[in-house]
Design a protein around this motif. Sequence first.
Motif, mmCIF file in Angstrom:
data_model
loop_
_atom_site.group_PDB
_atom_site.id
_atom_site.type_symbol
_atom_site.label_atom_id
_atom_site.label_comp_id
_atom_site.label_asym_id
_atom_site.label_seq_id
_atom_site.Cartn_x
_atom_site.Cartn_y
_atom_site.Cartn_z
ATOM 1 N N ALA A 132 8.675 -9.287 -21.429
ATOM 2 C CA ALA A 132 9.135 -9.551 -22.786
ATOM 3 C C ALA A 132 9.712 -10.956 -22.927
ATOM 4 C CB ALA A 132 10.181 -8.512 -23.193
ATOM 5 N N VAL A 133 10.419 -11.416 -21.898
ATOM 6 C CA VAL A 133 11.085 -12.719 -21.993
ATOM 7 C C VAL A 133 10.160 -13.862 -21.612
ATOM 8 C CG1 VAL A 133 12.998 -14.109 -21.081
ATOM 9 C CG2 VAL A 133 13.343 -11.683 -21.579
ATOM 10 N N THR A 134 9.306 -13.672 -20.612
ATOM 11 C CA THR A 134 8.523 -14.782 -20.067
ATOM 12 C C THR A 134 7.004 -14.634 -20.227
ATOM 13 O OG1 THR A 134 8.372 -13.766 -17.869
ATOM 14 C CG2 THR A 134 10.300 -15.124 -18.317
ATOM 15 N N ARG A 135 6.528 -13.447 -20.678
ATOM 16 C CA ARG A 135 5.092 -13.142 -20.784
ATOM 17 C C ARG A 135 4.415 -13.065 -19.417
ATOM 18 N NH1 ARG A 135 2.144 -16.953 -22.839
ATOM 19 N NH2 ARG A 135 3.618 -18.538 -22.135
ATOM 20 N N ILE A 136 5.198 -12.840 -18.375
ATOM 21 C CA ILE A 136 4.670 -12.767 -17.012
ATOM 22 C C ILE A 136 4.541 -11.301 -16.601
ATOM 23 C CG2 ILE A 136 5.145 -13.272 -14.586
ATOM 24 C CD1 ILE A 136 6.707 -15.751 -15.536
ATOM 25 N N VAL A 137 3.341 -10.902 -16.224
ATOM 26 C CA VAL A 137 3.146 -9.585 -15.612
ATOM 27 C C VAL A 137 3.550 -9.741 -14.149
ATOM 28 C CG1 VAL A 137 1.517 -7.741 -15.102
ATOM 29 C CG2 VAL A 137 1.267 -9.074 -17.201
ATOM 30 N N PHE A 138 4.756 -9.319 -13.828
ATOM 31 C CA PHE A 138 5.359 -9.688 -12.552
ATOM 32 C C PHE A 138 4.926 -8.725 -11.456
ATOM 33 C CE2 PHE A 138 9.266 -10.432 -9.842
ATOM 34 C CZ PHE A 138 8.821 -11.670 -9.414
ATOM 35 N N ILE A 139 3.752 -8.953 -10.917
ATOM 36 C CA ILE A 139 3.200 -8.115 -9.850
ATOM 37 C C ILE A 139 4.088 -8.110 -8.604
ATOM 38 C CG2 ILE A 139 1.217 -7.848 -8.310
ATOM 39 C CD1 ILE A 139 -0.535 -8.916 -10.549
ATOM 40 N N PRO A 140 4.731 -9.227 -8.220
ATOM 41 C CA PRO A 140 5.546 -9.208 -6.992
ATOM 42 C C PRO A 140 6.859 -8.434 -7.098
ATOM 43 C CG PRO A 140 4.884 -11.449 -7.580
ATOM 44 C CD PRO A 140 4.609 -10.586 -8.753
ATOM 45 N N GLN A 141 7.091 -7.703 -8.183
ATOM 46 C CA GLN A 141 8.340 -6.949 -8.296
ATOM 47 C C GLN A 141 8.550 -6.024 -7.102
ATOM 48 O OE1 GLN A 141 10.825 -7.106 -10.612
ATOM 49 N NE2 GLN A 141 11.920 -5.566 -9.442
ATOM 50 N N GLY A 142 7.487 -5.409 -6.607
ATOM 51 C CA GLY A 142 7.612 -4.504 -5.472
ATOM 52 C C GLY A 142 8.059 -5.184 -4.201
#
Length: 342
Positions: A32-42
Amino acid sequence: MDFTIASILALDGVTNGAIYALLALSLVLVFAVTRIVFIPQGEYVAFGALTMAGLQLGQTPLTIWFLLAMAVVVAGLDLWDGWRAGRPQPLKVLRAALLPLAIGLLALWAAPQKLPLFLQALLTLAIVTPMGPLVYRLAYQSLADASVLVLLIVSVGVHFALTGLGLVFFGAEGSRNPSFWDASFSLGPLSLSGQTLIIIGTSIALIVMLWLFFEHSLYGKALRATAVNRLGARLMGISSTAAGKLSFTMAAFIGALSGLLISTTTTINYDSGFLIGLKGFVAAVFAGLASYPGAALGALLVGLLESFSSFWASAFKEVIVFTFILPVLLWRSLRDPHKDEE
């Protein structure tokens, strides 16, 4: 299947769903804030769990050196950018690097001391959480205005980089951390462990804290404004860079906390975080990467689906969980058709 077995499976699903809910909320926040689908969250999940395992053994986890190295590199990049722009600000750069450097040096001293379990958990959170804004500065800040596709490709690259570093830092052997509370309670046919109550209670508390943060704090409202309209937020004096760093800091904290919680119930390997984070992503997609309550509900459904699938078809439980995303994507595409990339 009788009521007793169904109750046990439901409790297991709710426990896992509480972890997935935290990861789903962090993914929604970052997107929502950066438009990044943050795959490395895991990867933050694995880093948190395995850093804690190293502290348990009285070792000095290599994540501490990784934190120090990133802090030095980021400070060098900030000095270089300031020099190129003709506005060098060495004191500002030093203040920004001081916190991760201080945490890293403190961790180097405290790691071999074999501190109590709770203090080790706090130290782990202190080590992993500053990695969030540092990763944002190194990988994403210069591409903040790029397309969603470019940011997704960068996320894939960051994921592979962190997974490879995880193998170097922790090796191929998995680890499991001790429970924070060994008590056991009976509730009818169910046997509730203290760790289960800690997981569910921590997740609920963190969700409430996030709601209070976004509704009643200035920084939370700034993040909401950035999520609604990045350009409008900039015109009102809200730094999109600062918002991105704050969202990544929160994501790293949530990921590390999730790793500490889940590592007491299952063995975590250097690459386990990807699969756990992917289930959080399924829950976030259920909410369209936009709704926090929807993400929490989706995480609960994923946890229950995984639990009951493990009973009926344990060999295919992961396939069943990830197949769940297909009808959700179809439903969202039909319900909210998009005419452009955004």
